[in-house]
Structures are given as structure tokens and as C-alpha cells.
Design a protein around this motif. Structure first.
Motif, mmCIF file in Angstrom:
data_model
loop_
_atom_site.group_PDB
_atom_site.id
_atom_site.type_symbol
_atom_site.label_atom_id
_atom_site.label_comp_id
_atom_site.label_asym_id
_atom_site.label_seq_id
_atom_site.Cartn_x
_atom_site.Cartn_y
_atom_site.Cartn_z
ATOM 1 N N VAL A 1 0.947 -1.196 0.159
ATOM 2 C CA VAL A 1 -0.085 0.015 -0.119
ATOM 3 C C VAL A 1 0.900 1.397 0.122
ATOM 4 N N GLY A 2 0.706 1.960 -0.947
ATOM 5 C CA GLY A 2 1.720 3.146 -1.130
ATOM 6 C C GLY A 2 1.544 4.521 -0.393
ATOM 7 N N PRO A 3 2.139 5.383 -0.588
ATOM 8 C CA PRO A 3 1.721 6.748 0.284
ATOM 9 C C PRO A 3 0.417 7.337 -0.211
ATOM 10 N N GLY A 4 0.010 8.190 0.372
ATOM 11 C CA GLY A 4 -1.033 8.950 0.251
ATOM 12 C C GLY A 4 -2.527 8.111 0.322
ATOM 13 N N THR A 5 -2.516 7.375 1.216
ATOM 14 C CA THR A 5 -3.800 6.339 1.628
ATOM 15 C C THR A 5 -4.723 7.143 2.443
ATOM 16 N N GLY A 6 -4.406 8.452 3.050
ATOM 17 C CA GLY A 6 -5.358 9.131 3.608
ATOM 18 C C GLY A 6 -5.511 8.865 4.990
ATOM 19 N N VAL A 7 -4.669 8.058 5.700
ATOM 20 C CA VAL A 7 -4.749 7.950 7.116
ATOM 21 C C VAL A 7 -3.558 8.679 7.914
ATOM 22 N N VAL A 8 -3.818 8.863 8.946
ATOM 23 C CA VAL A 8 -2.784 9.247 10.041
ATOM 24 C C VAL A 8 -2.621 7.985 11.025
ATOM 25 N N VAL A 9 -1.518 7.960 11.570
ATOM 26 C CA VAL A 9 -1.318 6.750 12.851
ATOM 27 C C VAL A 9 -0.752 7.394 13.756
ATOM 28 N N ARG A 10 -1.276 7.094 14.904
ATOM 29 C CA ARG A 10 -1.334 7.812 16.090
ATOM 30 C C ARG A 10 -0.915 6.656 17.406
ATOM 31 N N PRO A 11 0.074 7.017 17.974
ATOM 32 C CA PRO A 11 0.159 6.042 19.230
ATOM 33 C C PRO A 11 -1.063 6.092 20.437
ATOM 34 N N VAL A 12 -1.196 4.979 20.972
ATOM 35 C CA VAL A 12 -2.340 4.942 21.943
ATOM 36 C C VAL A 12 -1.690 5.405 23.336
ATOM 37 N N ARG A 13 -2.320 6.679 23.768
ATOM 38 C CA ARG A 13 -2.047 7.024 25.018
ATOM 39 C C ARG A 13 -2.195 5.903 26.565
ATOM 40 N N GLY A 14 -1.363 5.957 27.200
ATOM 41 C CA GLY A 14 -1.285 5.123 28.427
ATOM 42 C C GLY A 14 -0.979 3.772 28.043
ATOM 43 N N SER A 15 -1.592 2.612 28.521
ATOM 44 C CA SER A 15 -1.263 1.212 28.475
ATOM 45 C C SER A 15 -1.790 0.790 26.862
ATOM 46 N N ALA A 16 -1.193 0.928 25.875
ATOM 47 C CA ALA A 16 -1.563 0.414 24.635
ATOM 48 C C ALA A 16 -1.682 -1.004 24.369
ATOM 49 N N PRO A 17 -2.713 -1.270 23.967
ATOM 50 C CA PRO A 17 -3.019 -2.930 23.438
ATOM 51 C C PRO A 17 -1.504 -3.413 22.739
ATOM 52 N N THR A 18 -1.546 -4.710 23.351
ATOM 53 C CA THR A 18 0.044 -5.364 22.703
ATOM 54 C C THR A 18 -0.283 -6.590 21.897
ATOM 55 N N ARG A 19 0.364 -6.879 21.290
ATOM 56 C CA ARG A 19 0.389 -8.006 20.349
ATOM 57 C C ARG A 19 1.699 -8.971 20.882
ATOM 58 N N ARG A 20 1.519 -10.086 21.475
ATOM 59 C CA ARG A 20 2.740 -10.800 22.052
ATOM 60 C C ARG A 20 2.782 -12.024 21.269
ATOM 61 N N VAL A 21 4.036 -12.099 20.738
ATOM 62 C CA VAL A 21 4.301 -13.151 19.871
ATOM 63 C C VAL A 21 5.357 -14.361 20.526
ATOM 64 N N PHE A 22 5.054 -15.546 20.394
ATOM 65 C CA PHE A 22 6.137 -16.663 20.935
ATOM 66 C C PHE A 22 6.118 -17.867 20.102
ATOM 67 N N ALA A 23 7.178 -18.605 20.177
ATOM 68 C CA ALA A 23 7.188 -19.802 19.348
ATOM 69 C C ALA A 23 6.854 -20.941 20.493
ATOM 70 N N ALA A 24 6.495 -21.911 19.876
ATOM 71 C CA ALA A 24 6.194 -23.261 20.788
ATOM 72 C C ALA A 24 6.625 -24.391 19.984
ATOM 73 N N VAL A 25 6.914 -25.332 20.641
ATOM 74 C CA VAL A 25 6.942 -26.609 20.092
ATOM 75 C C VAL A 25 6.549 -27.674 21.266
ATOM 76 N N ARG A 26 6.124 -28.971 20.900
ATOM 77 C CA ARG A 26 5.814 -29.828 21.700
ATOM 78 C C ARG A 26 6.859 -30.122 22.854
ATOM 79 N N ARG A 27 6.369 -30.313 24.003
ATOM 80 C CA ARG A 27 7.387 -30.337 25.209
ATOM 81 C C ARG A 27 8.214 -31.573 24.839
ATOM 82 N N GLY A 28 9.524 -31.305 25.119
ATOM 83 C CA GLY A 28 10.258 -32.374 25.086
ATOM 84 C C GLY A 28 11.013 -32.317 23.784
ATOM 85 N N ALA A 29 10.694 -31.566 22.937
ATOM 86 C CA ALA A 29 11.017 -31.576 21.702
ATOM 87 C C ALA A 29 12.155 -30.258 21.464
ATOM 88 N N GLU A 30 12.196 -29.478 22.512
ATOM 89 C CA GLU A 30 13.188 -28.351 22.499
ATOM 90 C C GLU A 30 14.428 -28.698 22.256
#
Length: 317
Positions: free
Chosen positions: A268-297
Motif C-alpha cells: 500500500v503506497g503513500p497517500g492512503t489518507g490515514v494518520v497513525v497515532r500511538p495509543v496513550r497510556g497502556s497500549a494494547p499489545t500483540r505478544r508473539v511466541f514460538a511453541a514446540v511439543r514439550r520435550g522437543a525443544e
């Protein structure tokens, strides 16, 4: 003696709630799953599964056996890992399932790192939504999941899995340029209570993050537009269709940083007509993790992949 293969079937039924779904995950027929469950009940001398209109559920005896099944299956994974290490042939294929942004941010850099550090390891990647990859690990369809924390995600103390935190990132507010809050430095989620919202479909982990953020702010978002593609979300916001909360990495091309104007990363190129603003205070967060079957690590093929993924996550800061 209890057959370990039947323990895997019992766990699949517990995970998927129906014999049919468990059979599909294990690439078996429903009748084969039913036969193996009957044999397991005969081996243990207890009724383990009750079937009803709402699917299958474990009995009290089944829940007891499931706890031991998780430990037994984890120990078998460790045995396979130690035998592989004994063979000392660090060459083979590791299959990793991850969502699109995670592939770009951590899986692809990990593959580049492994090409230099462990050239005998080939990584095969499968695109999967943030909540779909963990069941694929449990069903032995893939070796490693790169997943997003979501409602109902296995807990960190889940006996079936070993989890490795990779990175976390805030969600930013995406507003049409003519929005009443577009000129501010930050946005409070509660200030958007009366707006029309654009967001992912239910079932997408990011949908849960958005809804929970709004609930904490004291309202339910009026989600009139739905898409799991953040490029589409940005385009709709740019057309004035509503507001959105979007993970920052999905907006890395918007003016170069939160607060800019332009298009989202990924075509998506420039000029899409949006502005992006940080969320004040405690921002919602995406937490990412890796997982394997226990014992396979500890498997000599999987361990370097987890280390490379963790390194790529740390590089994101």
C-alpha cells in the motif's frame, strides 16, 4: 500395557472436542479413532470418553489419563531428541508455521541466520493465522509454531508445550486524515467509542486484542467492516470508513513511524489518507511466541531453529 499411539489419539480428542475433528488432524478415519479409543478403554478398564450432541468430552478417568499422557508424550519427544543428538547428524528439515507478519519479522531472519550457522538445517515455512499454528504443532503437522497470544491460547505452564517468547509490539490507532483526533499527538481508545470500527474477523487473535482494549476503555466497538488483511484495513480507514487499531509492524511503511501519513507496508503506497497515532497510556499489545511439543525443544534440529527465532525477536528490540 498402554499404547502410546492411543494416548496421542486421546489427546487429540480432548483438544478438538469431536472424534471427526481429531481424526482429520491425525489423518485417520473417524472409525479408526473410535476403534483406538475403544481399545484404550479396554486396556485401562475405564470409560474415557463420553460422546454427546455437542461432541466428545473426557470422563474423570479420561482427564486423569490425559495428565499422564502429556508427560509420557513429552518424554517420548525427549527420547527422540536425545537419540537424534546421539546420531550427531545435524541435517534435516524443520517445518515452521507462522502468521504473515511473523514470517517477515522473525522467521525469514532466522532462516538467513541458520544458513550461516547451521547449513544442514532446512526450514520449511507454512503460513498460518496467529491462533492456528499451535494446534498444528500439537497435531504433529509442523515442528514449530510462531503464534500470537490470544484468548484460549495454551498457558505457559501447559504440559503439552514449551513456549519461547519472541517479541511484543503495541497497536497504534489508524484514523482518516479528516478525523477529529487526527491532529493530536496520541489517542485514547475511549475517545473512539462513538466511531465506526474496522477490524479483523472473530477468531483472529488481533480481533481479541482490539475488543479487549475497547472493553477496558468502557465500550464495545461498533465493528462494521472486517478484514484480516491490514492493507485492506488501512485502505478502508483512508476512505473514511472508520477507525482501527493495528499492530505497529503492520504499519512500518506509514510515514516511517507512528504519527506519519501514508500507506501501510506490504504494497500500500503513500497517500492512503490515514494518520497513525500511538495509543496513550497502556497500549494494547500483540505478544508473539514460538511453541514446540514439550520435550522437543532439545532436538538437535529444533533447538537451533528456536535459538535463531529468539535471536531475531531480540533484534527487534
Amino acid at each position: 500395557m498402554i499404547d502410546a499411539r492411543r494416548l496421542r489419539i486421546l489427546r487429540a480428542v480432548a483438544d478438538h472436542r469431536t472424534v471427526t475433528a481429531a481424526a482429520a488432524a491425525l489423518y485417520l478415519t473417524p472409525s479408526a479413532v473410535s476403534q483406538q479409543l475403544a481399545a484404550l478403554e479396554q486396556e485401562t478398564g475405564h470409560r474415557l470418553v463420553e460422546r454427546g450432541a455437542r461432541g466428545a468430552r473426557l470422563t474423570a478417568a479420561g482427564e486423569i489419563l490425559l495428565t499422564h499422557a502429556n508427560e509420557v508424550l513429552a518424554q517420548l519427544e525427549r527420547a527422540e531428541a536425545e537419540l537424534a543428538a546421539y546420531g550427531d547428524g545435524v541435517a534435516g528439515v524443520v517445518t515452521v508455521a507462522g502468521f504473515a507478519t511473523g514470517i517477515g519479522l522473525v522467521i525469514a531472519p532466522a532462516i538467513a541466520e541458520l544458513a550461516a550457522s547451521d547449513p544442514g538445517i532446512r526450514v520449511r515455512v507454512q503460513d498460518a493465522e496467529g491462533d492456528a499454528s499451535v494446534p498444528m504443532v500439537l497435531d504433529r503437522q509442523v515442528d514449530v509454531a510462531v503464534a500470537v497470544e490470544y484468548r484460549g491460547a495454551p498457558r505457559e505452564d501447559d504440559l503439552r508445550l514449551t513456549r519461547v517468547p519472541l517479541y511484543s509490539e503495541p497497536f497504534d490507532a489508524v484514523l482518516p486524515v479528516g478525523h477529529r483526533l487526527a491532529s493530536g499527538a496520541e489517542v485514547e481508545v475511549g475517545e473512539l467509542a462513538e466511531d465506526v470500527w474496522i477490524g479483523p474477523y472473530p477468531g483472529n487473535p488481533c480481533h481479541d486484542v482490539v475488543v479487549l482494549a475497547c472493553e477496558y476503555a468502557g465500550f464495545a466497538p461498533r465493528l462494521e467492516h472486517s478484514s484480516d488483511d491490514f492493507r485492506a484495513v488501512v485502505a478502508l480507514a483512508g476512505a473514511g470508513a472508520g477507525v482501527a487499531l493495528v499492530p505497529r509492524s503492520a504499519l512500518s511503511g506509514v510515514g516511517g513511524a507512528p504519527g506519519g501519513e501514508g500507506g501501510a507496508a506490504g504494497g500500500v503506497g503513500p497517500g492512503t489518507g490515514v494518520v497513525v497515532r500511538p495509543v496513550r497510556g497502556s497500549a494494547p499489545t500483540r505478544r508473539v511466541f514460538a511453541a514446540v511439543r514439550r520435550g522437543a525443544e532439545g532436538h538437535p534440529l529444533i533447538r537451533p531453529v528456536l535459538l535463531a527465532l529468539r535471536g531475531a525477536g531480540r533484534a527487534l528490540g
